[in-house]
Design an enzyme around this catalytic site. Structure first.
Site, mmCIF file in Angstrom:
data_model
loop_
_atom_site.group_PDB
_atom_site.id
_atom_site.type_symbol
_atom_site.label_atom_id
_atom_site.label_comp_id
_atom_site.label_asym_id
_atom_site.label_seq_id
_atom_site.Cartn_x
_atom_site.Cartn_y
_atom_site.Cartn_z
ATOM 1 N N GLU A 43 -16.382 -25.292 6.809
ATOM 2 C CA GLU A 43 -16.406 -26.737 7.045
ATOM 3 C C GLU A 43 -16.599 -27.475 5.718
ATOM 4 O O GLU A 43 -17.461 -27.127 4.910
ATOM 5 C CB GLU A 43 -17.552 -27.074 8.003
ATOM 6 C CG GLU A 43 -17.732 -28.557 8.261
ATOM 7 C CD GLU A 43 -18.881 -28.854 9.219
ATOM 8 O OE1 GLU A 43 -18.970 -29.998 9.686
ATOM 9 O OE2 GLU A 43 -19.691 -27.929 9.501
ATOM 10 N N SER A 44 -15.764 -28.478 5.493
ATOM 11 C CA SER A 44 -15.850 -29.319 4.298
ATOM 12 C C SER A 44 -15.994 -28.501 3.015
ATOM 13 O O SER A 44 -16.781 -28.836 2.126
ATOM 14 C CB SER A 44 -17.019 -30.313 4.413
ATOM 15 O OG SER A 44 -16.979 -31.248 3.355
#
Length: 296
Positions: A43-44
């Site tokens: 994520e990210s």
């Protein structure tokens, strides 16, 4: 059908999109040399999950320093399409590997940011994206809610049908059901949750959806943040994300991981026929459903 997949637990170069993509290119090349046909990033990952930052915001107050940090974070986030996306497409093409990459996506028109999972094919380039439909807690300060339009979808690829949700979206039963309805073989669950309880969530999704689940998190410490930002952190904790990435079978068994407290690539050879075989006794969208009682 046999496929070799990799889950990349790595540390981005906070908050520098160019250097993070440089690192991603090296990691993809390493995974390709080991035979991976598909790689999942956290994520990210670009430009990094901003754990422990307040962006200078409290109820009724925002600071200039916090706004300056938001600007830096925005400037190093990824616009779709953009030269950065074109470079990621080239990396996939050069290595012959499908990629799913967690990014913070920026909207150049409205100035908002989104937590996004982007899919890239080595032959067809950019396939599509999933924007997080409900950022968790204070994430809502920096990430807008995803539109949902064309977001809750799976992608048919030569290495399997893949789709998924980001982090605590996986605690939304109806969002999971929307993905299950499209019969994913590879369910992707990139996250920033490094609690000891998170791997059990991956096991539950695998048993419920009767699919392979690939969970992927970052590993990083306080020292991985740029020195000028460390004074903005909310406490003195050293290890900010312990990881916990894993690959789980359709029967809920760990094939690889969980991996804690280090960077690394978890690699597994998956037989996609196991997805079909696992549905003998449970199929959440088929013989174990009751559409006469429940309407989705």
């Amino acid at each position: 059908m046999q496929v070799k997949v990799g889950v990349v637990q790595a540390t981005p170069v906070f908050f520098d999109s160019t250097k993070t993509i440089d690192k991603l290119e090296t990691l993809v090349a390493d995974g390709a040399k080991k035979g991976c046909q598909f790689l999942l990033f956290p994520e990210s990952f670009i430009p990094g999950y901003p754990r422990k930052f307040t962006f200078g915001a409290t109820i009724g107050l925002r600071t200039d320093a916090g706004r300056e940090l938001y600007k830096t974070y925005w400037q190093n986030s990824v616009q779709v399409p953009s030269p950065e996306v074109s470079r990621l497409e080239q990396i996939a093409r050069d290595n012959g590997v499908y990629l799913a990459i967690g990014i913070t996506e920026r909207d150049s028109l409205n100035g908002s940011l989104y937590c996004t999972l982007m899919y890239i094919s080595p032959t067809d380039g950019y396939l599509g994206k999933h924007q997080k439909i409900k950022p968790t807690g204070v994430e809502r300060l920096v990430w807008a809610e995803g539109t949902g339009k064309d977001s809750l979808q799976t992608f048919d690829t030569t290495v399997g049908r893949m789709g998924g949700l980001i982090c605590w979206e996986n605690y939304m039963p109806l969002a999971r059901m929307r993905i299950y309805q499209q019969a994913p073989q590879l369910y992707l669950a990139p996250t920033a949750d490094a609690r000891q309880t998170w791997p059990a969530t991956l096991q539950h999704i695998a048993c419920e959806g009767r699919c392979f689940v690939l969970g992927c998190n970052q590993y990083f410490t306080r020292d991985d943040y740029p020195e000028e930002y460390q004074s903005m952190l909310t406490d003195d904790e050293l290890v900010l994300s312990k990881g916990g990435s894993a690959i789980v079978s359709p029967q809920g068994e760990f094939i690889a991981g969980p991996l804690w407290n280090e960077e690394g690539i978890l690699i597994a050879d998956l037989d996609l026929d196991e997805v079909l075989k696992s549905k003998l006794d449970f199929d959440v969208i088929g013989h174990y459903s009751r559409p006469d009682l429940f309407t989705f």
